[in-house]
Design a protein around this motif. Sequence first.
Motif, PDB file in Angstrom:
ATOM      1  N   HIS A 292     -27.146  13.542 -15.480  1.00 54.36           N
ATOM      2  CA  HIS A 292     -25.903  12.811 -15.719  1.00 54.36           C
ATOM      3  C   HIS A 292     -24.876  13.821 -16.195  1.00 54.36           C
ATOM      4  O   HIS A 292     -25.194  14.725 -16.987  1.00 54.36           O
ATOM      5  CB  HIS A 292     -26.108  11.712 -16.775  1.00 54.36           C
ATOM      6  N   PRO A 293     -23.625  13.725 -15.738  1.00 52.26           N
ATOM      7  CA  PRO A 293     -22.639  14.766 -16.052  1.00 52.26           C
ATOM      8  C   PRO A 293     -22.132  14.767 -17.487  1.00 52.26           C
ATOM      9  O   PRO A 293     -21.591  15.773 -17.943  1.00 52.26           O
ATOM     10  CB  PRO A 293     -21.500  14.473 -15.074  1.00 52.26           C
ATOM     11  N   PHE A 294     -22.305  13.652 -18.220  1.00 56.36           N
ATOM     12  CA  PHE A 294     -21.720  13.588 -19.560  1.00 56.36           C
ATOM     13  C   PHE A 294     -22.497  14.450 -20.548  1.00 56.36           C
ATOM     14  O   PHE A 294     -23.737  14.418 -20.601  1.00 56.36           O
ATOM     15  CB  PHE A 294     -21.679  12.145 -20.062  1.00 56.36           C
TER      16      PHE A 294
ATOM     17  N   MET B  20     -28.121  13.237  -9.091  1.00 57.36           N
ATOM     18  CA  MET B  20     -27.519  12.780 -10.345  1.00 57.36           C
ATOM     19  C   MET B  20     -27.544  11.254 -10.421  1.00 57.36           C
ATOM     20  O   MET B  20     -27.423  10.564  -9.405  1.00 57.36           O
ATOM     21  CB  MET B  20     -26.063  13.264 -10.425  1.00 57.36           C
ATOM     22  N   VAL B  21     -27.691  10.754 -11.640  1.00 56.31           N
ATOM     23  CA  VAL B  21     -27.562   9.320 -11.904  1.00 56.31           C
ATOM     24  C   VAL B  21     -26.269   9.155 -12.692  1.00 56.31           C
ATOM     25  O   VAL B  21     -26.218   9.413 -13.891  1.00 56.31           O
ATOM     26  CB  VAL B  21     -28.761   8.781 -12.709  1.00 56.31           C
ATOM     27  N   HIS B  22     -25.190   8.726 -12.033  1.00 56.15           N
ATOM     28  CA  HIS B  22     -23.875   8.729 -12.670  1.00 56.15           C
ATOM     29  C   HIS B  22     -23.623   7.503 -13.547  1.00 56.15           C
ATOM     30  O   HIS B  22     -22.653   7.476 -14.302  1.00 56.15           O
ATOM     31  CB  HIS B  22     -22.781   8.838 -11.593  1.00 56.15           C
TER      32      HIS B  22
ATOM     33  N   ALA C 180     -21.501   7.737 -23.817  1.00 60.25           N
ATOM     34  CA  ALA C 180     -21.312   7.791 -22.366  1.00 60.25           C
ATOM     35  C   ALA C 180     -20.657   6.536 -21.823  1.00 60.25           C
ATOM     36  O   ALA C 180     -20.374   6.449 -20.621  1.00 60.25           O
ATOM     37  CB  ALA C 180     -22.654   8.021 -21.679  1.00 60.25           C
ATOM     38  N   GLY C 181     -20.416   5.533 -22.689  1.00 63.22           N
ATOM     39  CA  GLY C 181     -19.674   4.348 -22.276  1.00 63.22           C
ATOM     40  C   GLY C 181     -20.510   3.145 -21.929  1.00 63.22           C
ATOM     41  O   GLY C 181     -20.012   2.183 -21.331  1.00 63.22           O
TER      42      GLY C 181
END
Length: 289
Positions: free
Chosen positions: A255-257, A178-180, A206-207
């Motif tokens: 990415h988790p978002f 993952m690329v967080h 995603a900020g």
Amino acid sequence: MKWIHIPIPSTSALRALVTLTRTGSITGTAEALSVTQSAISHKLKALEEQLGFPLIRREGRGVRLTERARQYISEIGPALEVLARASQTQALTGSLTLNVASGFAASWLAPRIGGFLAKHPGVALRINTPRGYGDLGARRNDLYISFLLPDEVPPGSTKLVDVGFFPVAAPSMVGGQMVHDATALTRFPLLHLDNRQDWQRWISAAGSTKTPDAGVVFQDLQIMEMAAKAGQGVSLGDRLTSRAAMERGELMQVHPFELPSPRAYWLVHGNALPSESARAFEAWLLAEL
């Protein structure tokens, strides 16, 4: 020939017993047959008395079929199938034209359409795809599965699936990890669908304040997915259209978002009164989903 008159159990009781083997519970059987739990219990008790052997055993809050019951079901199953086929109304015939959003058609419908045709082999099926999101044209087709905004949904439509977008890529592109950091993700080649606003919306949500660099813009979801699977960049996927490729290990969420889409998949009827084939497809579709 001299016939021996043996009482035959009611088909509703037999149906309850067979359904119980599939659901594994009185509650599930009652829901599947749209009756009360007490009605199922009564049918099974009456069937036990008629057959002369126990069918179920209580185990905590659940039930378990006895070995004799399983043997009985294996013996009557073929006969019930013959009876069901003989009791069916006239097989459906005629044509049915569907207009299906390309992502839904390729990722969900195409691998399953044989299930509908196996149940209704007399239906001549045609599947069209719209020119763009929300395009219902003059609604001359029988049924539409469309990716619509709330204000595009005609009255009487049925929502099928909500969608959320997240980045996907070939595992080799990100080393299987993952690329967080959303900003770090923009250093990879980005693959766009229709325009470059898709990634801009995701990155902002995603900020990150990063403006994504230029990347290839695709007009077709499947072509973009092929590029992503080939390691050409990171695209935005969703649980519906990306599921098969993710299960096969060709793509992974990087990415988790997940950004909820303002659009959803809806089932829309054409302007003509729904045919029996259209009603059968709708019932099959909703059951499969």
